[in-house]
Write an enzyme that holds these catalytic residues in place. Sequence first.
Site, PDB file in Angstrom:
ATOM      1  CB  CYS A  66       8.380  -3.580   6.779  1.00  0.00           C
ATOM      2  SG  CYS A  66       7.141  -3.966   5.557  1.00  0.00           S
TER       3      CYS A  66
ATOM      4  N   GLY B  17      -1.662   0.612   2.472  1.00  0.00           N
ATOM      5  CA  GLY B  17      -2.435   1.114   1.331  1.00  0.00           C
ATOM      6  C   GLY B  17      -3.731   1.763   1.777  1.00  0.00           C
TER       7      GLY B  17
ATOM      8  CD  GLU C 126      13.492  -9.827   5.164  1.00  0.00           C
ATOM      9  OE1 GLU C 126      13.772  -8.879   4.431  1.00  0.00           O
ATOM     10  OE2 GLU C 126      12.385  -9.917   5.748  1.00  0.00           O
TER      11      GLU C 126
ATOM     12  CB  THR D  61       5.149  -1.220   2.722  1.00  0.00           C
ATOM     13  OG1 THR D  61       4.717  -2.222   3.634  1.00  0.00           O
ATOM     14  CG2 THR D  61       4.733   0.141   3.228  1.00  0.00           C
TER      15      THR D  61
ATOM     16  CG  ASP E 199       0.156  -7.608   0.380  1.00  0.00           C
ATOM     17  OD1 ASP E 199       0.822  -6.896  -0.397  1.00  0.00           O
ATOM     18  OD2 ASP E 199       0.565  -7.958   1.504  1.00  0.00           O
TER      19      ASP E 199
ATOM     20  CE  LYS F 230      12.420  -6.861   7.515  1.00  0.00           C
ATOM     21  NZ  LYS F 230      11.649  -7.259   6.374  1.00  0.00           N
TER      22      LYS F 230
ATOM     23  CE1 TYR G 270      11.725  -8.742  -0.571  1.00  0.00           C
ATOM     24  CE2 TYR G 270      10.589 -10.330  -1.965  1.00  0.00           C
ATOM     25  CZ  TYR G 270      11.160  -9.083  -1.792  1.00  0.00           C
ATOM     26  OH  TYR G 270      11.165  -8.184  -2.813  1.00  0.00           O
TER      27      TYR G 270
ATOM     28  CD  GLU H  44      35.520   3.693  -3.753  1.00  0.00           C
ATOM     29  OE1 GLU H  44      36.020   4.567  -4.484  1.00  0.00           O
ATOM     30  OE2 GLU H  44      36.042   3.305  -2.703  1.00  0.00           O
TER      31      GLU H  44
ATOM     32  CG  HIS I  54      38.436   6.012  -1.902  1.00  0.00           C
ATOM     33  ND1 HIS I  54      38.330   4.695  -2.299  1.00  0.00           N
ATOM     34  CD2 HIS I  54      39.626   6.130  -1.264  1.00  0.00           C
ATOM     35  CE1 HIS I  54      39.415   4.045  -1.929  1.00  0.00           C
ATOM     36  NE2 HIS I  54      40.225   4.887  -1.305  1.00  0.00           N
TER      37      HIS I  54
ATOM     38  CB  THR J 213       1.202  -6.950   7.197  1.00  0.00           C
ATOM     39  OG1 THR J 213      -0.031  -7.648   7.092  1.00  0.00           O
ATOM     40  CG2 THR J 213       2.339  -7.956   7.284  1.00  0.00           C
ATOM     41  CB  CYS J 214       4.043  -2.578   6.705  1.00  0.00           C
ATOM     42  SG  CYS J 214       5.514  -1.565   6.749  1.00  0.00           S
TER      43      CYS J 214
HETATM   44  P1  NDP Z   1       7.852 -15.582  -0.938  1.00  0.00           P
HETATM   45  O1  NDP Z   1       6.856 -15.722  -2.016  1.00  0.00           O
HETATM   46  O2  NDP Z   1       8.932 -14.582  -1.052  1.00  0.00           O
HETATM   47  O3  NDP Z   1       8.541 -16.987  -0.691  1.00  0.00           O
HETATM   48  C1  NDP Z   1       7.781 -18.122  -0.394  1.00  0.00           C
HETATM   49  C2  NDP Z   1       8.722 -19.298  -0.296  1.00  0.00           C
HETATM   50  O4  NDP Z   1       8.047 -20.416   0.223  1.00  0.00           O
HETATM   51  C3  NDP Z   1       9.301 -19.687  -1.648  1.00  0.00           C
HETATM   52  O5  NDP Z   1      10.655 -19.996  -1.473  1.00  0.00           O
HETATM   53  C4  NDP Z   1       8.479 -20.910  -2.019  1.00  0.00           C
HETATM   54  O6  NDP Z   1       9.189 -21.868  -2.763  1.00  0.00           O
HETATM   55  C5  NDP Z   1       8.205 -21.513  -0.667  1.00  0.00           C
HETATM   56  N1  NDP Z   1       6.966 -22.294  -0.636  1.00  0.00           N
HETATM   57  C6  NDP Z   1       5.760 -21.926  -1.108  1.00  0.00           C
HETATM   58  N2  NDP Z   1       4.850 -22.903  -0.866  1.00  0.00           N
HETATM   59  C7  NDP Z   1       5.505 -23.886  -0.218  1.00  0.00           C
HETATM   60  C8  NDP Z   1       5.121 -25.150   0.300  1.00  0.00           C
HETATM   61  N3  NDP Z   1       3.873 -25.581   0.205  1.00  0.00           N
HETATM   62  N4  NDP Z   1       6.061 -25.907   0.876  1.00  0.00           N
HETATM   63  C9  NDP Z   1       7.337 -25.481   0.989  1.00  0.00           C
HETATM   64  N5  NDP Z   1       7.761 -24.291   0.523  1.00  0.00           N
HETATM   65  C10 NDP Z   1       6.855 -23.500  -0.072  1.00  0.00           C
HETATM   66  O7  NDP Z   1       6.970 -15.388   0.375  1.00  0.00           O
HETATM   67  P2  NDP Z   1       7.324 -14.910   1.851  1.00  0.00           P
HETATM   68  O8  NDP Z   1       6.352 -15.634   2.704  1.00  0.00           O
HETATM   69  O9  NDP Z   1       8.773 -15.036   2.135  1.00  0.00           O
HETATM   70  O10 NDP Z   1       6.960 -13.374   1.804  1.00  0.00           O
HETATM   71  C11 NDP Z   1       5.700 -12.919   1.309  1.00  0.00           C
HETATM   72  C12 NDP Z   1       5.846 -11.609   0.597  1.00  0.00           C
HETATM   73  O11 NDP Z   1       6.037 -10.574   1.531  1.00  0.00           O
HETATM   74  C13 NDP Z   1       7.053 -11.546  -0.320  1.00  0.00           C
HETATM   75  O12 NDP Z   1       6.757 -12.041  -1.581  1.00  0.00           O
HETATM   76  C14 NDP Z   1       7.404 -10.097  -0.331  1.00  0.00           C
HETATM   77  O13 NDP Z   1       6.765  -9.475  -1.420  1.00  0.00           O
HETATM   78  C15 NDP Z   1       6.879  -9.577   0.987  1.00  0.00           C
HETATM   79  N6  NDP Z   1       7.995  -9.312   1.892  1.00  0.00           N
HETATM   80  C16 NDP Z   1       8.866  -8.298   1.610  1.00  0.00           C
HETATM   81  C17 NDP Z   1       9.946  -8.046   2.431  1.00  0.00           C
HETATM   82  C18 NDP Z   1      10.893  -6.955   2.101  1.00  0.00           C
HETATM   83  O14 NDP Z   1      10.568  -6.078   1.320  1.00  0.00           O
HETATM   84  N7  NDP Z   1      12.115  -6.982   2.664  1.00  0.00           N
HETATM   85  C19 NDP Z   1      10.188  -8.836   3.632  1.00  0.00           C
HETATM   86  C20 NDP Z   1       9.248  -9.885   3.812  1.00  0.00           C
HETATM   87  C21 NDP Z   1       8.197 -10.097   2.978  1.00  0.00           C
HETATM   88  P3  NDP Z   1       9.422 -21.722  -4.339  1.00  0.00           P
HETATM   89  O15 NDP Z   1      10.479 -20.667  -4.456  1.00  0.00           O
HETATM   90  O16 NDP Z   1       9.903 -23.082  -4.728  1.00  0.00           O
HETATM   91  O17 NDP Z   1       8.117 -21.360  -4.934  1.00  0.00           O
END
Ligand code: NDP
Length: 451
Positions: free
Chosen positions: A46, A14, A179, A309, A301, A49, A175, A439, A434, A40-41
Site C-alpha cells: 500500500c 495485523g 494499479e 490492511t 491474509d 504503491k 487491484y 456533491e 459546490h 507487505t503494506c
Molecule cells: P486479485 O485477486 O485482486 O486479482 C488477481 C487477478 O489475477 C485476477 O484478475 C485474476 O483473474 C488473475 N489471475 C489469477 N490467477 C491467474 C492465472 N493463473 N493466470 C492469469 N491470471 C490470473 O489479486 P492482486 O494480486 O491484484 O492483489 C491481491 C490482494 O491484495 C487483493 O485481492 C487485495 O485484497 C489486496 N490489495 C489491495 C489494494 C488496495 O486496497 N488498493 C492494492 C493492492 C492489493 P480472475 O479475475 O479471472 O480470477
Amino acid sequence: MLDYDLFVIGAGSGGVRAARMAAAAGAKVAVAEERYLGGTCVNVGCVPKKLFVYASHFAEEFEAAAGYGWDVSSSRMDWATLRDNKTAEIERLNGIYKSLLDDAGVDIIEGRATVVDSHTVEVGGKQWRCERLLLAMGGWPDVPSFPGSEFVIDSNHVFFLNELPRNPVVVGGGYIAVEFAGIFNGLGSNTTLVYRGSKILKRFDQDLGGHVADEMRNKGIHLRLESEVASITKLADNDFALQLKSGEIISCDCVMYATGRRPLLLEAGVDKLGLELDNKGKILVNDSFETSVPGVHALGDLIDTPELTPVAIAEAMVFVDRVYRDSDRTLDYNDIPTAVFCQPNIGTVGLTEQDARAQYGKIDIYKSHFRPLKNTLSGNPERTFMKLVVDQASDRVVGVHMVGPEAGEIIQGMGVALKAGATKADFDETIGIHPTSAEEFVTMRQKAVND
Ligand code: NDP
C-alpha cells in the site's frame, strides 16, 4: 515454564497491532519477523504503491497545468530518485514501527520463526514457549508456473527495479495489476495489460471495471482482454518476447505478474499443527480468530477475509479485546470501504448492483457520468463516474461506487453513511459542497434503472 503470554509470528499490519494492544492489556508479548517491520503494506504494498501512484499522476498534472497558463515544458522523470526517496521514507516508517513495539514493551525477535508445536516457536535455533500463538505471516505473490515464468517480476520486486521499464507487460485484472499498469503508464512507459477475462476488476460493480478500462485505453494503455500468456522467451537482457495463447507476440522489457496472493503457511512450518483449512487453503478461525487448534490464532491474509490492511488491523483489535480484555464483540465485515488506486481511482463501499439485486430484489440505481470541472481548462478528457444502489423497500443506500480523482478520499465518508444506515432521502437532504465532484452523490435524482 512459559516465556510469553503471546507469541506473534509476523510484524505486518495485523501482527504489530495485535502485539502492541495485547502488551497494553498486560500480556507479555514477543513478535518474530524475518524481513521488515510493517509487513507487505509498509514495505512492498500500500504505502510505496501510493507513493508511486502520486509520482505517476504528475505527467497529467503537468499537461493540465498548461491549460491553466503554466509553462512546465521541461519536466523529466528520474526513476532512481523516485525509487530511492521512496525507500528512504519506508526505512523511516520501519523505524517508527520498531519504536511502537519497543515503547509497548514487545520483544522483537529477528529471524524466521518456525512452529514446533502449538505452544513452542523456534527462531534461529532458540525455542520460546508461549501460552498463545498468533499467526500473522500474511501472504506472498502467487505466480503460476509456465515456460519462461522465471523471467517475471512480482509486486515484491517492482519497488526496487534498477530502471523504469520502457515497455512493460502487466498480467492480471485485479487491484495490483490495474494499479501498476496505471503507474507505469503515468511514469511514461509504453504499457500493456494482459487479462484472461473479458472485464477487468470483476469483483467490483460491473460498471466500475468498464469505466476504468475505457479510461485506461484513453490514456494509452494497451488492454489485451481474454488473453492468456503461453510463454516468455528471453532474447537479451531486458528484452523478452511474450507469446499469448492466441499466438500474438508482445515484445517487452519487463513482465510483472499480479495474479493474486497465497497465504504464507508452509514457510513457518504451520502444517505441523494440522490446522483446518478451507478450500482456498486459508486457515479457518472462530470469532476470536482461534484456529481448530486451541491457543493458536490467525488473522489477516492467512484467513479468508478481505486482504486489506485495515481489515487485518480491525481483526487484531477484536482478537485482543476478546482474548485479553474480556469483550465478546465480533467484527462486522459488511460495508468495508475500499479503493483501487488506478487512474482514475476507484472508491467503493457496500453492495454491487448485482449483489444488491440478489439480496434485496427490488433496487433503484442512480448513475452520473461527467467531466470534472478541473478538466475543462486542462483539456483532459478523463470522465468521472458515480453510482448509488438503493434498496427500494427501505430506501437505504446499500452501495456507493465511484471512479474519479480522490475517489478513496470521498468514499471513506460514504462508508460512515452506510454504517449509519443512511437512506436515499438522507442523501437528498444533505446539502452539497459546490463546486466539487462529491456533491454529485447528494444531487442524483434521476433513477437509471427501476425494477
Ligand atoms: P486479485 O485477486 O485482486 O486479482 C488477481 C487477478 O489475477 C485476477 O484478475 C485474476 O483473474 C488473475 N489471475 C489469477 N490467477 C491467474 C492465472 N493463473 N493466470 C492469469 N491470471 C490470473 O489479486 P492482486 O494480486 O491484484 O492483489 C491481491 C490482494 O491484495 C487483493 O485481492 C487485495 O485484497 C489486496 N490489495 C489491495 C489494494 C488496495 O486496497 N488498493 C492494492 C493492492 C492489493 P480472475 O479475475 O479471472 O480470477
